[in-house]
Design an enzyme around this catalytic site. Structure first.
Site, PDB file in Angstrom:
ATOM      1  N   SER A 192      49.329  26.572  36.183  1.00 43.31           N
ATOM      2  CA  SER A 192      49.908  27.259  37.347  1.00 43.31           C
ATOM      3  C   SER A 192      51.113  28.118  36.985  1.00 43.31           C
ATOM      4  O   SER A 192      51.545  28.945  37.791  1.00 43.31           O
ATOM      5  CB  SER A 192      50.232  26.288  38.477  1.00 43.31           C
ATOM      6  OG  SER A 192      51.395  25.568  38.217  1.00 43.31           O
ATOM      7  N   THR A 250      47.288  20.730  35.359  1.00 40.07           N
ATOM      8  CA  THR A 250      47.174  19.531  34.521  1.00 40.07           C
ATOM      9  C   THR A 250      46.074  18.616  35.009  1.00 40.07           C
ATOM     10  O   THR A 250      45.345  18.018  34.216  1.00 40.07           O
ATOM     11  CB  THR A 250      48.523  18.772  34.524  1.00 40.07           C
ATOM     12  OG1 THR A 250      49.463  19.558  33.816  1.00 40.07           O
ATOM     13  CG2 THR A 250      48.421  17.419  33.869  1.00 40.07           C
ATOM     14  N   THR A 269      51.126  21.740  38.958  1.00 40.18           N
ATOM     15  CA  THR A 269      52.332  21.388  39.712  1.00 40.18           C
ATOM     16  C   THR A 269      53.461  22.411  39.549  1.00 40.18           C
ATOM     17  O   THR A 269      54.330  22.510  40.413  1.00 40.18           O
ATOM     18  CB  THR A 269      52.872  20.001  39.288  1.00 40.18           C
ATOM     19  OG1 THR A 269      53.219  20.046  37.904  1.00 40.18           O
ATOM     20  CG2 THR A 269      51.858  18.922  39.556  1.00 40.18           C
ATOM     21  N   ASP A 270      53.446  23.173  38.439  1.00 41.59           N
ATOM     22  CA  ASP A 270      54.605  24.028  38.140  1.00 41.59           C
ATOM     23  C   ASP A 270      54.922  25.013  39.266  1.00 41.59           C
ATOM     24  O   ASP A 270      56.084  25.203  39.616  1.00 41.59           O
ATOM     25  CB  ASP A 270      54.381  24.810  36.835  1.00 41.59           C
ATOM     26  CG  ASP A 270      54.385  23.902  35.612  1.00 41.59           C
ATOM     27  OD1 ASP A 270      54.744  22.710  35.760  1.00 41.59           O
ATOM     28  OD2 ASP A 270      54.023  24.381  34.524  1.00 41.59           O
TER      29      ASP A 270
HETATM   30  N1  ASP Z   1      51.701  23.286  33.484  1.00 43.20           N
HETATM   31  C1  ASP Z   1      50.920  22.559  34.469  1.00 43.20           C
HETATM   32  C2  ASP Z   1      50.568  23.495  35.610  1.00 43.20           C
HETATM   33  O1  ASP Z   1      51.400  23.748  36.443  1.00 43.20           O
HETATM   34  C3  ASP Z   1      51.691  21.378  34.971  1.00 43.20           C
HETATM   35  C4  ASP Z   1      50.974  20.503  35.964  1.00 43.20           C
HETATM   36  O2  ASP Z   1      49.955  20.831  36.535  1.00 43.20           O
HETATM   37  O3  ASP Z   1      51.494  19.380  36.214  1.00 43.20           O
HETATM   38  O4  ASP Z   1      49.481  23.989  35.663  1.00 43.20           O
END
Ligand code: ASP
Length: 323
Positions: free
Chosen positions: A55, A13, A86-87
């Site tokens: 991710s 993200t 973050t995932d």
């Molecule tokens: N879907 C995103 C990822 O993990 C979520 C994030 O980065 O906060 O790439």
């Protein structure tokens, strides 16, 4: 002399922009650094783009790519920042913790809940904190997010959207980030005595089985038939397997006889596994099932993949997992 830090970007993200189907990684590392003026003067920054993925699309072989990228440039930098979605960030932080053996420099994984171009982004602050940790000289893999710095093996994503999304599970936070830098909460780890090396192989044939009341043990026979090499049974409470109706013990025995490594973990977040309290644990342990102890699911699964990937036999893998 200014510290030299390598920032490796992988997507997430933090680097995303809106597209027709939602947020997709688009912004490169150098552009992100340019958006954080207070980074200039802190250290000498080089940026490298190695992946551009949400991710949730990160696979175990991508951890190897990240570890190898750090290994290739290890001698030339004082620290490393990895920007990441973050995932699955907690999985990556744990995997890097196993792969970067005798790490004598900081490696800091970070990301954001909101894209760096969003007016309320947490990305700039998180990257800034990550750079502070990367400049600290403290050896180890860390995850910097919100106002916390978590040891790479202990991190867990606990919130889908809150800025303080990651908790340190069964271990103190490594540091708290303040407006003027880092307040360490743990003593500085000693420098490793042995030479740094990258053990970046992985074997993905690890299955996680999360029990619910009613789960039938044939899932273990399926795992054996599909050539999985290790199974993590995420059981209830202090861990173990049902030994009455839907008795798992015969299937566990068959899996172990087929050469699998079996590990009991817990659905409870805190305090860890204890296989010596009840027959559900005692009988499983007697068969040869290992305990995840206080490790997170992220730490257990990545450690098994790493141990299997970097050894020749199940016995060797078991020893590496327990090391
Ligand atoms: N879907 C995103 C990822 O993990 C979520 C994030 O980065 O906060 O790439």
């Amino acid at each position: 002399m200014m510290k030299k830090i390598l920032m490796i970007s992988t997507g997430g993200t933090i680097a995303s922009e809106p597209g027709p189907d939602g947020l997709v990684p688009k912004v490169d590392g150098a552009a992100m650094v340019r958006m954080i003026p207070r980074l200039h003067g802190l250290c000498d920054i080089t940026c490298k783009e190695i992946l551009s993925l949400d991710s949730s699309n990160i696979q175990p072989h991508h951890w190897s790519v990240m570890a190898d990228a750090i290994g290739a440039d290890y001698a030339d930098y004082d620290g490393f920042v990895v920007t990441h979605g973050t995932d699955t960030m907690a999985y990556t932080a744990a995997a890097l913790s196993w792969m970067l053996k005798n790490l004598g420099k900081p490696v800091v994984v970070t990301g954001a809940q909101l894209p760096i171009e969003h007016p309320e982004t947490d990305g700039k602050r998180n990257i800034y904190s990550a750079f502070h940790v990367a400049c600290s000289g403290r050896p180890g893999v860390y995850l910097a997010f919100g106002d916390k710095v978590v040891g790479g093996k202990f991190a867990k994503k606990m919130h889908t959207s809150e800025f303080n999304a990651f908790y340190s599970v069964n271990a103190p936070y490594a540091a708290i980030t303040a407006s003027d830098g880092i307040e360490w909460q743990t003593p500085e780890p000693p420098m490793p005595a042995d030479k740094f090396e990258v053990l970046s192989n992985v074997d993905e044939r690890v299955m996680l089985i999360k029990l619910i009341p009613g789960t039938t043990p044939d899932i273990l026979d399926y795992a054996v038939s599909q050539k999985y090499r290790a199974v993590v049974i995420e059981g209830f409470g202090a861990g173990g397997v049902p030994n009455d109706e839907n008795n798992f013990l015969p299937a566990v025995e068959r899996a172990l006889r087929a050469g699998m490594i079996a590990v009991c973990a817990s659905q409870c977040m805190y305090d860890g596994v204890n296989l010596s309290e009840y027959p559900i644990g005692v009988l499983a342990a007697r068969l040869g099932v290992l305990s995840a102890e206080k490790m997170t699911i992220e730490a257990v699964c990545t450690k098994l993949m790493w141990a299997l990937g970097n050894s020749n036999t199940a016995e060797e893998a078991k020893a590496l997992f327990l090391s």
